[in-house]
Scaffold this motif. Structure first.
Motif, PDB file in Angstrom:
ATOM      1  N   SER A 165      -3.060   2.023  -5.669  1.00 19.05           N
ATOM      2  CA  SER A 165      -3.885   1.200  -4.169  1.00 19.05           C
ATOM      3  C   SER A 165      -3.328  -0.080  -3.663  1.00 19.05           C
TER       4      SER A 165
ATOM      5  N   LEU B 276      -5.031  11.934   9.540  1.00 17.68           N
ATOM      6  CA  LEU B 276      -4.272  11.601   8.577  1.00 17.68           C
ATOM      7  C   LEU B 276      -3.554  13.006   7.785  1.00 17.68           C
TER       8      LEU B 276
ATOM      9  N   TRP C 108       2.582   5.699  -0.893  1.00 15.90           N
ATOM     10  CA  TRP C 108       1.667   4.658  -0.386  1.00 15.90           C
ATOM     11  C   TRP C 108       2.212   3.571   0.633  1.00 15.90           C
TER      12      TRP C 108
ATOM     13  N   ILE D 122      -1.626   3.575   9.071  1.00 14.31           N
ATOM     14  CA  ILE D 122      -2.962   3.594   9.073  1.00 14.31           C
ATOM     15  C   ILE D 122      -3.320   2.252   9.002  1.00 14.31           C
ATOM     16  N   GLU D 123      -4.517   2.018   9.918  1.00 15.94           N
ATOM     17  CA  GLU D 123      -5.366   0.564   9.958  1.00 15.94           C
ATOM     18  C   GLU D 123      -5.441  -0.137   8.679  1.00 15.94           C
ATOM     19  N   ASP D 124      -5.268  -1.380   8.660  1.00 14.56           N
ATOM     20  CA  ASP D 124      -5.363  -2.416   7.582  1.00 14.56           C
ATOM     21  C   ASP D 124      -6.890  -2.202   6.974  1.00 14.56           C
ATOM     22  N   ASP D 125      -7.833  -1.906   8.016  1.00  5.24           N
ATOM     23  CA  ASP D 125      -9.241  -1.899   7.552  1.00  5.24           C
ATOM     24  C   ASP D 125      -9.733  -0.847   6.666  1.00  5.24           C
ATOM     25  N   PHE D 126      -8.785   0.186   6.699  1.00  3.50           N
ATOM     26  CA  PHE D 126      -8.998   1.294   5.683  1.00  3.50           C
ATOM     27  C   PHE D 126      -8.470   1.188   4.219  1.00  3.50           C
ATOM     28  N   PHE D 127      -9.202   1.345   3.185  1.00  4.61           N
ATOM     29  CA  PHE D 127      -8.612   1.485   1.899  1.00  4.61           C
ATOM     30  C   PHE D 127      -7.867   2.604   1.595  1.00  4.61           C
ATOM     31  N   LEU D 128      -6.717   2.260   0.866  1.00  6.43           N
ATOM     32  CA  LEU D 128      -5.856   3.546   0.633  1.00  6.43           C
ATOM     33  C   LEU D 128      -5.588   3.501  -0.569  1.00  6.43           C
TER      34      LEU D 128
ATOM     35  N   ARG E  70       0.754   3.558   4.368  1.00  6.46           N
ATOM     36  CA  ARG E  70      -0.025   2.332   4.715  1.00  6.46           C
ATOM     37  C   ARG E  70       0.376   1.878   6.169  1.00  6.46           C
TER      38      ARG E  70
END
Length: 71
Positions: free
Chosen positions: A69, A2, A41, A48-54, A45
């Protein structure tokens, strides 16, 4: 990982730049804090993988900040 993404997508393109002139996204978009946080964002976005909240929080001052978000 990250840290590298933030460096590549945010620090290098934005740091010490005239956002209106030097950053493509802001040539036609007013670089308000609200618009900057959405651009950041979107840039992060896609990396990073969509599984992770950002959620991105951008501080102008300790008491003045915006967060985004994706909603």
């Amino acid at each position: 990982v990250l840290k590298d993404i933030i460096r590549e997508e945010v620090e290098e393109p934005f740091d010490h730049k005239n956002l209106n002139v030097d950053v493509e996204e802001f040539r036609t978009l007013n670089p308000t804090a609200e618009n900057i946080v959405v651009v950041i964002w979107n840039k992060i976005r896609k990396r990073i993988e969509d599984d992770f909240f950002l959620e991105i929080v951008l501080y102008e001052t300790p008491r003045n900040f915006v967060s985004y978000s994706g909603h």
